[in-house]
Design an enzyme around this catalytic site. Structure first.
Site, PDB file in Angstrom:
ATOM      1  N   HIS A 364       0.839  -1.198   0.000  1.00 58.52           N
ATOM      2  CA  HIS A 364       0.000   0.000   0.000  1.00 58.52           C
ATOM      3  C   HIS A 364       0.873   1.247   0.000  1.00 58.52           C
ATOM      4  CE1 HIS A 364      -0.136   1.511   4.292  1.00 58.52           C
ATOM      5  NE2 HIS A 364       0.194   0.272   4.588  1.00 58.52           N
ATOM      6  N   ASP A 374       5.988   2.779   7.358  1.00 62.85           N
ATOM      7  CA  ASP A 374       4.667   2.200   7.060  1.00 62.85           C
ATOM      8  C   ASP A 374       3.848   3.162   6.202  1.00 62.85           C
ATOM      9  OD1 ASP A 374       1.821   1.169   9.120  1.00 62.85           O
ATOM     10  OD2 ASP A 374       2.278   0.881   7.010  1.00 62.85           O
ATOM     11  N   GLU A 411      -5.219   1.570   2.532  1.00 66.96           N
ATOM     12  CA  GLU A 411      -5.052   0.364   3.358  1.00 66.96           C
ATOM     13  C   GLU A 411      -5.251   0.711   4.822  1.00 66.96           C
ATOM     14  OE1 GLU A 411      -2.715  -2.362   6.019  1.00 66.96           O
ATOM     15  OE2 GLU A 411      -2.604  -0.195   5.752  1.00 66.96           O
ATOM     16  N   GLU A 412      -4.773   1.899   5.201  1.00 67.51           N
ATOM     17  CA  GLU A 412      -4.816   2.268   6.616  1.00 67.51           C
ATOM     18  C   GLU A 412      -6.246   2.354   7.146  1.00 67.51           C
ATOM     19  OE1 GLU A 412      -0.598   2.512   7.385  1.00 67.51           O
ATOM     20  OE2 GLU A 412      -2.467   2.006   8.417  1.00 67.51           O
ATOM     21  N   ASP A 439       4.413  -4.607   3.295  1.00 71.58           N
ATOM     22  CA  ASP A 439       3.769  -3.429   3.872  1.00 71.58           C
ATOM     23  C   ASP A 439       4.868  -2.617   4.544  1.00 71.58           C
ATOM     24  OD1 ASP A 439       0.602  -2.918   5.521  1.00 71.58           O
ATOM     25  OD2 ASP A 439       2.335  -1.598   5.459  1.00 71.58           O
ATOM     26  N   HIS A 544       2.527   5.073  12.833  1.00 67.58           N
ATOM     27  CA  HIS A 544       1.282   5.817  12.645  1.00 67.58           C
ATOM     28  C   HIS A 544       1.300   7.190  13.308  1.00 67.58           C
ATOM     29  CE1 HIS A 544      -1.527   2.204  11.463  1.00 67.58           C
ATOM     30  NE2 HIS A 544      -0.502   2.343  10.652  1.00 67.58           N
TER      31      HIS A 544
HETATM   32 ZN    ZN Z   1       0.849  -0.331   6.493  1.00 73.17          ZN
END
Ligand code: ZN
Length: 725
Positions: A364, A374, A411-412, A439, A544
């Site tokens: 993603h 990420d 995707e998140e 990922d 994140h």
């Molecule tokens: Zn991810």
């Protein structure tokens, strides 16, 4: 995306190895200098080896670093114009490599935060906290961009709630059970839980089931902050104001656009075809929001009631209590729900021999903020794999099977881009021979992977061909890091806290099972496409948050980008070998053996749960037959003969045989009888989920019928395998 545990110990030594500039050169050629003479599924592996050597020379760490810097230059959350700019960039890279490339839009229901306000008051009504506090550290060049989205939970409800607070540790079933045993009722309360141990969506799911009015999810420094090591910017761990954004969608019910369960949100989909958002069963109806430990500390400190159980004690400098209250929190969350356009980028190389057999590689591209680890470390690795494959195309190579590189969006929020595309291409997926996911490509030097058992030996064989920046092969480094981790945590499996025996080793390697939390889910668990997921991990506390950026990455993850190069090579070889193997290199003997193990473990658990009259005989016999049929098929795969097309059709059908079209109880979108994310784990795989979750629920009738479903699936698979010519 889930972070693999237990890597931190090994990291220290390797950082120094990484900065050794010659690492790239010396190891580039070593392992493939003496490749194995034979490999499963190949009649002439020497020809493949020379192609591999050409490919391995191409992925370049410097280019990977530049691609990462470009992709993470600005915040690019799904549906934003910055996200679209990254889609165009990836499409341009795909086209430069000679891939037939399309940007594929979907119209999907998502929320963005309009207002997020959390205020706390002590027993006397005095305000003790107001947040969320903006994320900020002493030194980070990326932190003040106005486009950074306020920390929020994807698919949270809106709400204006004031209530006493209850602390529920990680928000697992056993945590809520412990509160109930203490007669602490969370009905109408705001439940505060810490990140970790299970998927954040499960925390909201369980709190809502117990009548909570709202949820706060915070990062305790015991889990990914200063208790683990220096916090950012001095070290890789989460700073006090660092917040973990994230979706709380019930992806264990079904992922993707909540208003189009099981079908694709194509731009031309009539609104009448969608289900109303209020009827969607894969998200909470209560408000939930994440906080940093800077903001959570005053709330936790002001809690009264009984001391929390010892194991619930985090690393903040006071004794944790459960409440309820006397501290009260006022949450005002206004979520802006609307249809948004997202963009997948699909690059195709048509196959010459088997054009309908698709080998799919996916990663993603969307991020909560900058997404350096990420997911864009995975994106940079995929782009360098595409660079390598593009060079082979220029040199005249053409794959036997069609190769599809996929850059997923959203995707998140809920695996949306991959799920909508897979649901739109359901017919083709019956011929897709593999899905290779990356990922979080690199957060440190420790290679790791999860896969469906039939592809575990395949993946191990690939890692024996790829040089490691630490010297030797990726396989060597993987094996030694596992040995070190095992020496440190001898009973690692028990830590998982699930009654699963560990999978049989593949050449000494322990490889995990596919649960969820990334884009392989629609492929393996909904459509039965054999899948793998790779990563390379290290201490990573900024997941994140705003600080998962290029500065953090070049300081702590991969300063010279040699691990991005490594991942590009592993991913690329997965695609090349699956595209050109004469016979599909699946190992169903290992698969059958694993299922026998799962049944034996479940039988022990059933006995322990007082369900000793549950009959496992038929299922165990079917699993044994599947194993034996797999072993016989392996002989044919090791000596590819003339009837290749027939053999490949049979081998590919086996994974589909393991699907049950009725799907799992209460969550029919999940069709696979052997693998699914746990309803109460969300991330970690629960194997033979229909059986295990029925036993966990002490529902003997359901367990019995799920044993029958599994037995029929295993029999279908064995019958198919026994047709191998
Ligand atoms: Zn991810």
């Amino acid at each position: 995306m889930l972070i693999r545990a237990g890597a931190c110990l090994l990291l220290a030594g390797f950082v120094f190895a990484q900065t050794n500039p010659s690492a790239k050169q010396t190891s580039a050629t070593n392992p493939s200098a003496n490749p194995p003479a034979k490999a499963l599924g190949f009649r002439n592996f020497a020809a493949q080896t020379s192609l591999d050597q050409k490919f391995l020379q191409v992925p370049d760490p410097t280019l990977a670093g530049q691609e990462l810097k470009t992709l993470t230059a600005v915040p690019h959350i799904a549906g934003s114009k910055e996200d679209y700019a990254t889609a165009k960039y990836v499409a341009q890279k795909f086209r430069e490599a000679g891939l037939e490339t399309k940007i594929v839009p979907y119209r999907v229901m998502m929320n963005f935060p309009k207002k997020i306000q959390v205020t706390a008051y002590d027993a006397n009504g005095k305000q003790i906290m107001s947040g969320p506090t903006p994320e900020h550290v002493s030194d980070d060049p990326y932190q003040d961009d106005k486009r950074i989205v306020t920390a929020f939970n994807g698919y949270s409800a809106s709400g204006d709630v004031t209530a006493e607070v209850v602390y529920a540790n990680y928000g697992r079933p056993q945590d809520f059970a412990e509160l109930a045993a203490k007669h602490i009722d969370v009905r109408g309360k705001i439940v505060i839980v810490r990140y970790g141990a299970n998927f954040r969506g499960v925390k909201a799911y369980l709190a809502q089931q117990r009548g909570a009015a709202g949820v706060i999810i915070y990062s305790d420094p015991a889990d990914d902050g200063y208790f683990r090591g220096d916090k950012y910017p001095q070290g890789p761990y989460r700073p006090a104001t660092g917040v973990q954004r994230g979706s709380i969608q019930y992806l264990f019910k079904y992922p993707g656009d909540p208003t189009t369960p099981g079908f694709a949100s194509t731009p031309d989909l009539p609104a009448s075809k969608r289900i109303p958002l209020k009827d969607a069963t894969n998200q909470p109806t209560i408000p939930s929001t994440p906080l940093s430990y800077h903001d959570a500390a005053p709330i936790l400190k002001a809690l009264g009631g009984s001391e929390s159980p010892r194991a619930w004690q985090g690393a903040l400098p006071f004794t944790y209590h459960t409440g309820p209250g006397p501290v009260k929190v006022h949450m005002v969350l206004q979520q802006d729900y609307a249809l948004h356009t997202i963009w997948d980028v699909i690059g195709k190389i048509p196959g010459t021999q088997y054009p309908d057999d698709w080998v799919i590689v996916g990663n993603h591209r969307d991020a909560w903020v900058y997404g350096a680890v990420d997911p864009n470390s995975g994106t940079a690795a995929m782009l360098e794999a595409v660079h390598g494959v593009g060079t082979l195309l220029q040199q005249g190579w053409k794959p036997q099977r069609t190769v599809v590189f996929s850059s997923w969006d959203a995707e998140e929020e809920g695996l949306i881009g991959s799920t909508e595309w897979a649901e739109q291409h359901t017919a083709q997926m019956a011929h897709a021979v593999a899905y290779f996911n990356v990922d979080v490509g690199v957060s440190g030097p420790n290679f790791g992977a999860e896969a469906v058992p039939s592809l575990k030996p395949f993946l191990v064989s690939i890692t024996k061909l790829v040089p490691s920046p630490q010297g030797g092969t990726v396989y060597d480094a993987w094996l030694s890091s596992q040995k070190q981790a095992a020496a440190k945590h001898p009973n690692l499996d028990e830590h998982a806290g699930q009654a699963q025996r560990s999978s049989p080793l593949v050449d000494g390697i322990q490889m995990g099972d596919l649960g969820s939390g990334s884009d392989y889910t629609p492929f393996i668990q909904h459509l039965g496409v054999p899948s793998t997921d790779i990563g390379s991990s290290g201490p990573y506390g900024v997941y994140h948050s705003t600080f998962d950026d290029y500065t953090w990455f070049t300081k702590f993850a991969d300063p010279t980008f040699v691990y991005l190069q490594q991942q590009a090579r592993v991913l690329g070889l997965e695609a090349l070998h699956m595209a050109d193997a004469d016979v599909l290199p699946y190992d169903y003997a290992v698969y059958g053996e694993e299922v026998v193990g799962y049944l034996e473990t479940a039988q022990k658990k059933a006995t322990k749960a007082g369900m000793s009259n549950l009959n496992f005989d038929a299922a165990l016999a079917a699993a044994q037959r599947f194993h034996e049929a797999g072993a016989r098929a392996l002989v044919a795969e090791q000596n590819p003969n003339g009837q290749l097309a027939g053999q490949n059709t049979i081998l590919r059908k086996v994974e589909e045989d393991l699907l049950s079209q009725r799907g799992l109880p209460n969550r029919p979108w999940f069709k696979h009888t052997v693998y699914a994310p746990g309803e109460y784990t969300g991330y970690a795989a629960v194997v033979i989920p229909g059986v295990n979750e029925a036993i966990d629920a002490k529902d003997a009738a359901r367990a019995d019928s799920q044993l029958e479903v599994l037995t029929r699936a295993l029999d279908r698979a064995a019958t198919t395998l026994n047709q191998m010519p």
